[in-house]
Design an enzyme around this catalytic site. Structure first.
Site, PDB file in Angstrom:
ATOM      1  CB  ALA A   1      -0.968   0.075   1.159  1.00 46.40           C
TER       2      ALA A   1
ATOM      3  N   GLY B   1       0.484  -4.878   0.745  1.00 50.10           N
ATOM      4  CA  GLY B   1      -0.526  -5.087  -0.129  1.00 50.10           C
ATOM      5  C   GLY B   1      -0.308  -5.694  -1.652  1.00 50.10           C
TER       6      GLY B   1
ATOM      7  CD  GLU C   1      -2.578  -7.635   2.435  1.00 53.26           C
ATOM      8  OE1 GLU C   1      -2.056  -6.407   2.274  1.00 53.26           O
ATOM      9  OE2 GLU C   1      -3.138  -7.940   3.623  1.00 53.26           O
TER      10      GLU C   1
ATOM     11  CD  GLU D   1       1.357  -5.831   5.677  1.00 49.58           C
ATOM     12  OE1 GLU D   1       2.190  -7.108   6.031  1.00 49.58           O
ATOM     13  OE2 GLU D   1       0.816  -5.866   4.591  1.00 49.58           O
TER      14      GLU D   1
HETATM   15  N1  CO8 Z   1       4.432   3.279  -0.362  1.00 49.97           N
HETATM   16  C1  CO8 Z   1       5.001   4.423  -1.129  1.00 49.97           C
HETATM   17  N2  CO8 Z   1       6.099   4.537  -1.563  1.00 49.97           N
HETATM   18  C2  CO8 Z   1       7.121   3.572  -1.504  1.00 49.97           C
HETATM   19  C3  CO8 Z   1       6.714   2.120  -1.043  1.00 49.97           C
HETATM   20  C4  CO8 Z   1       5.363   2.271  -0.556  1.00 49.97           C
HETATM   21  N3  CO8 Z   1       4.806   1.120  -0.181  1.00 49.97           N
HETATM   22  N4  CO8 Z   1       7.666   1.305  -1.328  1.00 49.97           N
HETATM   23  C5  CO8 Z   1       8.669   2.000  -1.789  1.00 49.97           C
HETATM   24  N5  CO8 Z   1       8.185   3.363  -2.307  1.00 49.97           N
HETATM   25  C6  CO8 Z   1       8.836   4.202  -2.845  1.00 49.97           C
HETATM   26  C7  CO8 Z   1      10.063   4.957  -2.010  1.00 49.97           C
HETATM   27  O1  CO8 Z   1       9.548   5.938  -1.140  1.00 49.97           O
HETATM   28  C8  CO8 Z   1      10.862   5.520  -3.084  1.00 49.97           C
HETATM   29  O2  CO8 Z   1      10.502   6.975  -3.556  1.00 49.97           O
HETATM   30  P1  CO8 Z   1      11.212   8.174  -3.467  1.00 49.97           P
HETATM   31  O3  CO8 Z   1      12.534   7.562  -4.548  1.00 49.97           O
HETATM   32  O4  CO8 Z   1      10.255   9.095  -3.859  1.00 49.97           O
HETATM   33  O5  CO8 Z   1      11.934   8.107  -1.930  1.00 49.97           O
HETATM   34  C9  CO8 Z   1      10.952   4.640  -4.115  1.00 49.97           C
HETATM   35  O6  CO8 Z   1       9.544   4.009  -4.123  1.00 49.97           O
HETATM   36  C10 CO8 Z   1      11.908   3.520  -4.430  1.00 49.97           C
HETATM   37  O7  CO8 Z   1      11.959   2.875  -3.008  1.00 49.97           O
HETATM   38  P2  CO8 Z   1      13.335   2.898  -2.057  1.00 49.97           P
HETATM   39  O8  CO8 Z   1      14.324   4.035  -2.246  1.00 49.97           O
HETATM   40  O9  CO8 Z   1      12.944   2.645  -0.852  1.00 49.97           O
HETATM   41  O10 CO8 Z   1      13.983   1.492  -2.642  1.00 49.97           O
HETATM   42  P3  CO8 Z   1      15.176   0.398  -2.162  1.00 49.97           P
HETATM   43  O11 CO8 Z   1      15.565  -0.653  -3.075  1.00 49.97           O
HETATM   44  O12 CO8 Z   1      15.898   1.102  -1.172  1.00 49.97           O
HETATM   45  O13 CO8 Z   1      13.878  -0.445  -1.325  1.00 49.97           O
HETATM   46  C11 CO8 Z   1      12.011  -1.384  -0.703  1.00 49.97           C
HETATM   47  C12 CO8 Z   1      13.083  -1.164  -1.742  1.00 49.97           C
HETATM   48  C13 CO8 Z   1      12.642  -2.694   0.333  1.00 49.97           C
HETATM   49  C14 CO8 Z   1      10.969  -2.308  -1.342  1.00 49.97           C
HETATM   50  C15 CO8 Z   1      11.661  -0.286   0.073  1.00 49.97           C
HETATM   51  O14 CO8 Z   1      11.038   0.715  -0.745  1.00 49.97           O
HETATM   52  C16 CO8 Z   1      10.440  -0.840   1.115  1.00 49.97           C
HETATM   53  O15 CO8 Z   1      10.705  -1.346   2.127  1.00 49.97           O
HETATM   54  N6  CO8 Z   1       9.077  -0.313   0.768  1.00 49.97           N
HETATM   55  C17 CO8 Z   1       8.153  -0.632   1.642  1.00 49.97           C
HETATM   56  C18 CO8 Z   1       7.595  -1.873   1.903  1.00 49.97           C
HETATM   57  C19 CO8 Z   1       6.584  -2.018   2.800  1.00 49.97           C
HETATM   58  O16 CO8 Z   1       6.655  -2.011   3.917  1.00 49.97           O
HETATM   59  N7  CO8 Z   1       5.291  -2.564   2.217  1.00 49.97           N
HETATM   60  C20 CO8 Z   1       4.121  -2.770   3.190  1.00 49.97           C
HETATM   61  C21 CO8 Z   1       3.616  -1.227   3.141  1.00 49.97           C
HETATM   62  S1  CO8 Z   1       1.853  -1.396   4.316  1.00 49.97           S
HETATM   63  C22 CO8 Z   1       1.021  -2.323   3.359  1.00 49.97           C
HETATM   64  O17 CO8 Z   1       0.995  -2.935   2.280  1.00 49.97           O
HETATM   65  C23 CO8 Z   1      -0.373  -2.554   4.005  1.00 49.97           C
HETATM   66  C24 CO8 Z   1      -1.504  -3.101   3.090  1.00 49.97           C
HETATM   67  C25 CO8 Z   1      -2.986  -3.127   3.703  1.00 49.97           C
HETATM   68  C26 CO8 Z   1      -3.305  -1.638   4.035  1.00 49.97           C
HETATM   69  C27 CO8 Z   1      -4.596  -1.732   4.876  1.00 49.97           C
HETATM   70  C28 CO8 Z   1      -4.875  -0.174   5.175  1.00 49.97           C
HETATM   71  C29 CO8 Z   1      -5.531  -0.372   6.610  1.00 49.97           C
END
Ligand code: CO8
Length: 260
Positions: free
Chosen positions: A67, A112, A115, A135
């Site tokens: 998400a 997400g 999922e 998460e």
């Molecule tokens: N949301 C928004 N932006 C994201 C996300 C995300 N989930 N993942 C990556 N991005 C963005 C980064 O912010 C970055 O943007 P910017 O260049 O503007 O800073 C760009 O994508 C590239 O990402 P990274 O620089 O972080 O790339 P890395 O290679 O260093 O890392 C990762 C890659 C490991 C995938 C890292 O980006 C990461 O950990 N992302 C988040 C993963 C995560 O935690 N996902 C779960 C999110 S929570 C969720 O999905 C809940 C679902 C259910 C919700 C229900 C609501 C009640």
């Protein structure tokens, strides 16, 4: 509807739906969730010419990295009920689609994103794919069906560990645990998905739709899955395709299914 964040391409009787937010690793913002719900709930059901959907993310790095975390703090009232429910509704539309939906997963399928892949009927992973429900790192839990579907696919023992630790699975581990159907060389995910859909498209479309409905019935706590199977079996025996399948077998020829 015209889509901002989904690219829809047609190749014969298959559609490829690409989540097109590569710079954000295809994170599911609310607009993308709305578009997924519109596509699977409104547009796809009208397309009786379509025999399968490949769902993927843009670029090489991610299927979907979760998400959109950047939207979290602006969500209504800080209460995630509506957000989670909308996600559940959208992902049920995918799971209940009348044609097979295959996830082609080239990289991260996290939160997400994992999922979303699990809501699809089949999953093809690149060797570079990574899966997880991280998460808890954000102080939340999976909210788009992950606590239920991860257990369905890989069992309670490993699912609970992954959801508690936030650890990621590589593609081979995901395959060994039964989360994905095939692992392929990077770049081959969509071709493998198309190969599977091509094979499935030779079968009776109504039979495939009723396989989907029967499998879903197993996981629906309100439904007796065996009773659903009887009803679905009865439904397919009332079709022209049923007679054509049996006739083709007897005549030692390929069946010509019409979906009627
Ligand atoms: N949301 C928004 N932006 C994201 C996300 C995300 N989930 N993942 C990556 N991005 C963005 C980064 O912010 C970055 O943007 P910017 O260049 O503007 O800073 C760009 O994508 C590239 O990402 P990274 O620089 O972080 O790339 P890395 O290679 O260093 O890392 C990762 C890659 C490991 C995938 C890292 O980006 C990461 O950990 N992302 C988040 C993963 C995560 O935690 N996902 C779960 C999110 S929570 C969720 O999905 C809940 C679902 C259910 C919700 C229900 C609501 C009640």
């Amino acid at each position: 509807m015209s889509y901002q964040n989904l690219l829809i391409e047609q190749d014969g009787s298959f559609l490829t739906v690409t989540i097109n937010r590569e710079k954000a690793l295809n994170a599911l913002n609310q607009q993308t969730m709305l578009e997924l719900a519109t596509f699977f709930g409104t547009d796809l059901p009208k397309r009786q010419d379509v025999r399968g959907v490949i769902l993927t993310g843009a670029g090489e790095r991610a299927f979907v990295a979760g998400a959109d975390i950047k939207e979290f703090l602006s969500l209504e009232g800080g209460d995630g009920t509506e957000m989670a429910q909308r996600g559940h509704d959208a992902f049920f539309l995918i799971e209940r689609a009348h044609v097979p939906v295959v996830a082609a997963i080239q990289g991260f399928a996290l939160g997400g994103g994992c999922e979303l892949a699990m809501a699809c009927h089949l999953r093809i992973a690149s060797e570079k794919a990574q899966f997880g429900q991280p998460e808890v790192n954000l102080g939340i839990i999976p909210g788009y069906g992950g606590t239920q579907r991860l257990i369905q696919y890989i069992g309670k023992t490993k699912a609970t560990e992954l959801m508690m630790t936030g650890d990621l699975l590589n593609a081979q581990e995901a395959y060994r645990l039964g989360l994905v159907n095939y692992v392929v060389a990077p770049g081959e995910e969509k071709a493998k998905a198309r190969e599977l859909l091509t094979k499935i498209a030779t079968k009776g479309p109504l039979a495939i739709a009723h396989v989907i409905a029967s499998v879903n019935a197993y996981f629906d706590h309100q439904t007796d899955g065996f009773a659903a199977e009887v009803a679905n079996f009865a439904a397919v025996t009332r079709t022209a395709d049923f007679r054509e399948g049996a006739q083709a077998f007897i005549e030692k020829r390929a069946a010509n299914f019409t979906g009627k």
